[in-house]
Design a protein around this motif. Structure first.
Motif, PDB file in Angstrom:
ATOM      1  N   GLU A  77       0.743  -0.597  -0.166  1.00 18.50           N
ATOM      2  CA  GLU A  77       0.359  -0.277   0.244  1.00 18.50           C
ATOM      3  C   GLU A  77       1.320   1.405  -0.249  1.00 18.50           C
ATOM      4  O   GLU A  77       1.723   1.696   1.242  1.00 18.50           O
ATOM      5  CB  GLU A  77      -0.729   0.168   1.576  1.00 18.50           C
ATOM      6  N   ILE A  78       1.115   2.212  -1.368  1.00 24.01           N
ATOM      7  CA  ILE A  78       1.643   3.764  -0.889  1.00 24.01           C
ATOM      8  C   ILE A  78       1.380   4.705   0.094  1.00 24.01           C
ATOM      9  O   ILE A  78       2.208   4.634  -0.063  1.00 24.01           O
ATOM     10  CB  ILE A  78       1.185   3.971  -2.133  1.00 24.01           C
ATOM     11  N   THR A  79       0.069   4.371   0.616  1.00 24.53           N
ATOM     12  CA  THR A  79      -0.153   4.813   2.084  1.00 24.53           C
ATOM     13  C   THR A  79       0.364   4.780   2.883  1.00 24.53           C
ATOM     14  O   THR A  79       1.160   5.667   3.530  1.00 24.53           O
ATOM     15  CB  THR A  79      -1.873   4.996   2.243  1.00 24.53           C
ATOM     16  N   THR A  80       0.962   3.204   3.159  1.00 23.37           N
ATOM     17  CA  THR A  80       1.468   3.247   4.418  1.00 23.37           C
ATOM     18  C   THR A  80       3.140   3.246   3.983  1.00 23.37           C
ATOM     19  O   THR A  80       3.659   3.651   5.256  1.00 23.37           O
ATOM     20  CB  THR A  80       1.164   1.179   4.510  1.00 23.37           C
ATOM     21  N   VAL A  84       5.238   5.511   6.631  1.00 20.55           N
ATOM     22  CA  VAL A  84       6.702   4.911   7.499  1.00 20.55           C
ATOM     23  C   VAL A  84       7.527   6.238   7.088  1.00 20.55           C
ATOM     24  O   VAL A  84       8.566   6.022   7.922  1.00 20.55           O
ATOM     25  CB  VAL A  84       6.288   3.515   7.058  1.00 20.55           C
ATOM     26  N   ALA A  85       7.576   5.716   5.663  1.00 18.84           N
ATOM     27  CA  ALA A  85       9.109   7.003   5.326  1.00 18.84           C
ATOM     28  C   ALA A  85       9.170   8.088   5.868  1.00 18.84           C
ATOM     29  O   ALA A  85      10.374   8.516   6.055  1.00 18.84           O
ATOM     30  CB  ALA A  85       9.182   7.308   3.207  1.00 18.84           C
ATOM     31  N   LEU A  86       8.134   9.167   5.475  1.00 21.02           N
ATOM     32  CA  LEU A  86       7.532  10.267   6.871  1.00 21.02           C
ATOM     33  C   LEU A  86       8.370   9.994   7.826  1.00 21.02           C
ATOM     34  O   LEU A  86       8.819  11.003   8.818  1.00 21.02           O
ATOM     35  CB  LEU A  86       6.628  11.079   6.687  1.00 21.02           C
ATOM     36  N   ALA A 105      11.325   1.491  -0.457  1.00 21.41           N
ATOM     37  CA  ALA A 105       9.837   0.885  -0.630  1.00 21.41           C
ATOM     38  C   ALA A 105       8.594   1.281  -1.340  1.00 21.41           C
ATOM     39  O   ALA A 105       7.846   1.336  -2.096  1.00 21.41           O
ATOM     40  CB  ALA A 105       8.643   0.331   1.361  1.00 21.41           C
ATOM     41  N   VAL A 106       8.807   2.950  -0.911  1.00 15.72           N
ATOM     42  CA  VAL A 106       7.924   4.211  -1.333  1.00 15.72           C
ATOM     43  C   VAL A 106       8.950   4.162  -3.043  1.00 15.72           C
ATOM     44  O   VAL A 106       7.919   4.386  -3.907  1.00 15.72           O
ATOM     45  CB  VAL A 106       8.950   5.446  -1.031  1.00 15.72           C
ATOM     46  N   GLY A 113       4.858   4.612 -11.206  1.00 17.44           N
ATOM     47  CA  GLY A 113       4.870   6.189 -11.415  1.00 17.44           C
ATOM     48  C   GLY A 113       3.361   6.879 -10.842  1.00 17.44           C
ATOM     49  O   GLY A 113       2.584   7.893 -11.301  1.00 17.44           O
ATOM     50  N   ASP A 114       3.600   6.377  -9.389  1.00 17.84           N
ATOM     51  CA  ASP A 114       3.477   7.301  -8.149  1.00 17.84           C
ATOM     52  C   ASP A 114       4.011   8.600  -8.516  1.00 17.84           C
ATOM     53  O   ASP A 114       5.190   8.301  -7.653  1.00 17.84           O
ATOM     54  CB  ASP A 114       2.873   6.818  -7.361  1.00 17.84           C
ATOM     55  N   ASP A 115       3.353   9.364  -8.424  1.00 15.15           N
ATOM     56  CA  ASP A 115       3.567  11.132  -8.167  1.00 15.15           C
ATOM     57  C   ASP A 115       4.257  11.400  -6.818  1.00 15.15           C
ATOM     58  O   ASP A 115       5.556  11.928  -7.020  1.00 15.15           O
ATOM     59  CB  ASP A 115       2.989  12.348  -9.374  1.00 15.15           C
ATOM     60  N   THR A 116       3.112  11.213  -6.384  1.00 14.15           N
ATOM     61  CA  THR A 116       3.225  11.289  -4.628  1.00 14.15           C
ATOM     62  C   THR A 116       4.699  10.803  -4.140  1.00 14.15           C
ATOM     63  O   THR A 116       5.372  11.208  -3.225  1.00 14.15           O
ATOM     64  CB  THR A 116       2.220  10.840  -3.714  1.00 14.15           C
ATOM     65  N   ALA A 117       5.126   9.839  -4.227  1.00 16.54           N
ATOM     66  CA  ALA A 117       6.272   8.277  -4.156  1.00 16.54           C
ATOM     67  C   ALA A 117       7.625   9.601  -4.780  1.00 16.54           C
ATOM     68  O   ALA A 117       8.604   9.411  -3.971  1.00 16.54           O
ATOM     69  CB  ALA A 117       6.293   7.509  -4.927  1.00 16.54           C
ATOM     70  N   GLY A 118       7.547  10.368  -6.179  1.00 17.79           N
ATOM     71  CA  GLY A 118       8.452  10.268  -6.893  1.00 17.79           C
ATOM     72  C   GLY A 118       9.093  11.391  -5.464  1.00 17.79           C
ATOM     73  O   GLY A 118      10.090  12.264  -5.238  1.00 17.79           O
TER      74      GLY A 118
END
Length: 151
Positions: A77-80, A84-86, A105-106, A113-118
């Motif tokens: 899950e991207i939100t998790t 965790v990264a933050l 993980a991010v 392709g997730d822009d927020t992860a970038g």
């Protein structure tokens, strides 16, 4: 113990043969440690889709048993993963090994392709730039790739 690591050569793409997989022998454990540093050593366009799975396996193998609940979440899950990264970037020094695990993980989601992860990867790189000046350039690259225009 020596393990074989199959990889690709993105640096030399001038010939078809150069982009074919090749095998390098490394000491056991090298692959995971090396993969967990990708977020801070490789530019965004270096990665291919298969790298996301490699990262997830490395992350899963690096999380302590007491943290299996977030290990499962950060790889699915991207939100998790972002949460965790933050949290890790807020609570730990940027050079702490937990940062490599969390941002790897991010990175798997950023590759997909997730822009927020970038943006999270760019933030981690900017924070790490005081230790490794190359990270500032990598941060700017993450913010300037297609879809991300926040530079």
């Amino acid at each position: 113990m020596i393990v074989a690591l199959q990889t690709h050569c993105p640096v030399v793409q001038s010939s078809r043969k150069a982009s074919l997989p090749f095998v390098i022998a490394h000491p056991a454990g090298f692959e995971r440690d090396w993969v967990l540093k990708w977020w801070r050593t490789h530019p965004p366009l270096h990665f291919c889709d298969a790298d996301a799975d490699i990262l997830r396996r490395a992350v899963s193998g690096s999380v302590r048993r007491s943290e299996t609940d977030w290990r499962n979440g950060i790889t699915a899950e991207i939100t998790t993963a972002i949460g965790v990264a933050l949290d890790r970037m807020k609570r730990r020094e940027i050079s702490h090994p937990d940062i490599d695990v969390a941002l790897s993980a991010v990175l798997a989601f950023a590759i997909e392709g997730d822009d927020t992860a970038g943006i999270i990867i760019a933030s981690g790189l900017r924070r790490r730039a005081y230790l490794d000046p190359c990270c500032r350039r990598l941060s700017k690259l993450w913010l300037s790739i297609e879809g991300l225009t926040y530079s």
